[in-house]
Scaffold this active site. Structure first.
Site, mmCIF file in Angstrom:
data_model
loop_
_atom_site.group_PDB
_atom_site.id
_atom_site.type_symbol
_atom_site.label_atom_id
_atom_site.label_comp_id
_atom_site.label_asym_id
_atom_site.label_seq_id
_atom_site.Cartn_x
_atom_site.Cartn_y
_atom_site.Cartn_z
ATOM 1 N N ARG A 164 0.810 -1.232 0.000
ATOM 2 C CA ARG A 164 0.000 0.000 0.000
ATOM 3 C C ARG A 164 0.847 1.287 0.000
ATOM 4 N NH1 ARG A 164 -3.229 -3.771 -0.321
ATOM 5 N NH2 ARG A 164 -5.358 -3.725 0.501
ATOM 6 N N SER A 236 -10.656 -0.720 3.674
ATOM 7 C CA SER A 236 -9.920 -0.940 4.923
ATOM 8 C C SER A 236 -9.442 0.401 5.457
ATOM 9 C CB SER A 236 -8.677 -1.797 4.672
ATOM 10 O OG SER A 236 -9.032 -3.047 4.163
ATOM 11 N N GLU A 332 -4.723 3.377 6.670
ATOM 12 C CA GLU A 332 -4.391 3.204 5.256
ATOM 13 C C GLU A 332 -5.001 4.372 4.476
ATOM 14 O OE1 GLU A 332 -5.213 0.378 1.459
ATOM 15 O OE2 GLU A 332 -6.637 0.431 3.071
HETATM 16 N N1 EPU Z 1 -10.763 -11.220 10.653
HETATM 17 C C1 EPU Z 1 -11.321 -11.236 11.912
HETATM 18 N N2 EPU Z 1 -12.603 -10.779 12.050
HETATM 19 C C2 EPU Z 1 -13.322 -10.350 10.977
HETATM 20 C C3 EPU Z 1 -12.748 -10.320 9.710
HETATM 21 C C4 EPU Z 1 -11.454 -10.763 9.558
HETATM 22 O O1 EPU Z 1 -10.705 -11.649 12.872
HETATM 23 O O2 EPU Z 1 -14.477 -9.966 11.207
HETATM 24 C C5 EPU Z 1 -9.389 -11.741 10.503
HETATM 25 C C6 EPU Z 1 -9.443 -13.176 10.027
HETATM 26 O O3 EPU Z 1 -8.427 -13.898 10.663
HETATM 27 C C7 EPU Z 1 -9.135 -13.076 8.557
HETATM 28 C C8 EPU Z 1 -8.172 -11.909 8.550
HETATM 29 O O4 EPU Z 1 -8.684 -11.005 9.535
HETATM 30 O O5 EPU Z 1 -8.537 -14.235 8.057
HETATM 31 C C9 EPU Z 1 -8.028 -11.217 7.226
HETATM 32 O O6 EPU Z 1 -9.294 -10.727 6.815
HETATM 33 P P1 EPU Z 1 -9.594 -10.436 5.282
HETATM 34 O O7 EPU Z 1 -9.267 -11.632 4.482
HETATM 35 O O8 EPU Z 1 -10.962 -9.890 5.174
HETATM 36 O O9 EPU Z 1 -8.504 -9.386 4.860
HETATM 37 P P2 EPU Z 1 -7.877 -8.102 5.582
HETATM 38 O O10 EPU Z 1 -6.461 -8.414 5.916
HETATM 39 O O11 EPU Z 1 -8.756 -7.648 6.677
HETATM 40 C C10 EPU Z 1 -6.897 -7.143 3.360
HETATM 41 C C11 EPU Z 1 -6.920 -5.860 2.599
HETATM 42 C C12 EPU Z 1 -8.237 -5.719 1.842
HETATM 43 C C13 EPU Z 1 -8.364 -6.895 0.897
HETATM 44 C C14 EPU Z 1 -8.307 -8.190 1.720
HETATM 45 C C15 EPU Z 1 -8.321 -9.433 0.872
HETATM 46 C C16 EPU Z 1 -5.524 -4.342 3.856
HETATM 47 C C17 EPU Z 1 -5.462 -3.139 4.721
HETATM 48 N N3 EPU Z 1 -6.730 -4.735 3.499
HETATM 49 O O12 EPU Z 1 -7.902 -7.055 4.353
HETATM 50 O O13 EPU Z 1 -8.176 -4.538 1.078
HETATM 51 O O14 EPU Z 1 -9.567 -6.848 0.167
HETATM 52 O O15 EPU Z 1 -7.082 -8.230 2.478
HETATM 53 O O16 EPU Z 1 -7.081 -9.567 0.241
HETATM 54 O O17 EPU Z 1 -4.493 -4.895 3.509
HETATM 55 C C18 EPU Z 1 -8.636 -2.200 1.142
HETATM 56 O O18 EPU Z 1 -7.417 -2.040 1.100
HETATM 57 O O19 EPU Z 1 -9.436 -1.247 1.199
HETATM 58 C C19 EPU Z 1 -9.155 -3.562 1.195
HETATM 59 C C20 EPU Z 1 -10.454 -3.843 1.357
#
Ligand code: EPU
Length: 336
Positions: A164, A236, A332
């Site tokens: 990012r 995010s 972010e």
């Molecule tokens: N999780 C929880 N509770 C929840 C949701 C998620 O504990 O309610 C934990 C789970 O362990 C899950 C982990 O968080 O496995 C990761 O969640 P998720 O796969 O939804 O991804 P993220 O790391 O929260 C990142 C990006 C997103 C992107 C997703 C999928 C960043 C800041 N965000 O989110 O990007 O869509 O991965 O690759 O890196 C954005 O940048 O705006 C965005 C939406």
């Protein structure tokens, strides 16, 4: 459409968070020549260049000129049996580009489907999702230097891409306007299916098409993320923190289930969504702002939130994650 200029202009329709602030002046342009003309005209005034406003939080009226690109074209500049090079105007809607690439079965952008925003901003923000970051398909970023109006093409190796981050957000912030991005995609299947629910596609009897992957990504996003036209958000709100392994081990001693990804031998990435949920923030409101109940990494504009509601909620979350886990999480989203 020629250059369009508006004064004392509401930016409500130009930020997905849905904050109603004003720009002293708002200018859109269609071509690189028009951009140069505009830059000469507004020399010396504060400038903010925006895309769809899907990754920013307006904190006050903008006392200067907000610029928006309507440079829209998609041009195949080279194609052989393995690869295709596509040059795309900065003002093209990011997901329109992804849709077009998937239709042609060009591989590379499908995991990034349905991310709100425009092509120029995608290259500045180094958008990423489901195991792919846009830097992996960028070849060059074409720009105009604001101070001189001269053209400069950045090879991907000069963009200083990290998670990012890019040179355009850091060292050269506010100095260049992206006018086009040159992508290199694959004509033969190159798939990234390691992310959770995408793994289901590995069970298909054939290699999934780019369109299969795009459809699956869109279904996942629809199930987890708010649609900006229905509920305001900037995706995010925080980045996922990378912590020293010792700190991770301390947390894992009491929370065996802590999700994590190794960065290297000394550092571990922990999902901020998990940290925020552990601190009890899921679904909590502060003024008109709220923590999204399906994905706590997202702050939503639930009920006419002001930028103060959102900033205060973000600070409260940061403080509570720090108090509980001794981990700093950082936005972010860009505060303007
Ligand atoms: N999780 C929880 N509770 C929840 C949701 C998620 O504990 O309610 C934990 C789970 O362990 C899950 C982990 O968080 O496995 C990761 O969640 P998720 O796969 O939804 O991804 P993220 O790391 O929260 C990142 C990006 C997103 C992107 C997703 C999928 C960043 C800041 N965000 O989110 O990007 O869509 O991965 O690759 O890196 C954005 O940048 O705006 C965005 C939406």
């Amino acid at each position: 459409m020629p250059i369009s200029k508006q004064y004392n202009y509401s930016l409500l329709g130009h930020n997905t968070m849905g904050i109603d602030v004003k720009a002293q002046q708002f200018i859109t342009y269609d071509t690189v020549d028009e951009l140069k003309e505009v830059l000469r005209e507004i020399a010396g005034r504060p400038i903010l260049h925006i895309g769809r406003g899907s990754n920013l939080l307006f904190t006050r009226d903008f006392e200067g000129v907000v610029l928006h690109s309507s440079i829209k074209f998609t041009q195949i500049v080279m194609r052989n049996q393995r690869e295709v090079v596509v040059r795309v105007g900065a003002g093209v809607v990011w997901d329109d580009f992804c849709a077009q690439m998937a239709q042609n079965n060009f591989y590379g952008s499908e995991n990034l489907s349905h991310i709100p925003g425009e092509v120029g901003a995608a290259a500045v923000q180094n958008i990423g999702a489901y195991g792919v970051e846009v830097e992996s398909i960028i070849q060059e970023v074409e720009t105009i230097e604001i101070a001189t109006g001269s053209r400069r093409v950045f090879h991907v190796s000069q963009c200083e891409y990290h998670y990012r981050e890019s040179v355009f957000k850091n060292k050269l912030r506010g100095q260049y306007v992206v006018t086009a991005v040159v992508f290199k995609l694959s004509v033969t299947p190159v798939v990234h299916l390691d992310y959770g629910q995408l793994q289901d596609l590995k069970a298909l009897p054939h290699t999934p098409s780019a369109q299969d992957i795009r459809d699956a990504v869109i279904a996942i996003r629809r199930s987890k993320l708010p649609e900006p036209d229905q509920l305001g958000s900037a995706g995010s709100f925080f980045k996922n923190p990378v912590v020293p392994i010792e700190l991770f081990n301390d947390i894992a001693a009491t929370h065996h289930e802590v999700p994590h990804y190794a960065i290297d031998e000394k550092q571990i990435k922990i999902p901020a969504a998990w940290l925020i949920e552990q601190c009890g923030w899921k679904g909590k409101c502060h003024g008109g702002a709220a923590v999204y109940e399906k994905q706590p990494l997202i702050i939503v504009n639930k009920n006419h939130a002001t930028s103060s509601d959102i900033m205060e909620l973000a600070s409260l979350i940061q403080q509570s994650v720090y108090d509980t886990f001794k981990i700093n999480i950082y936005p972010e989203v860009n505060y303007i």
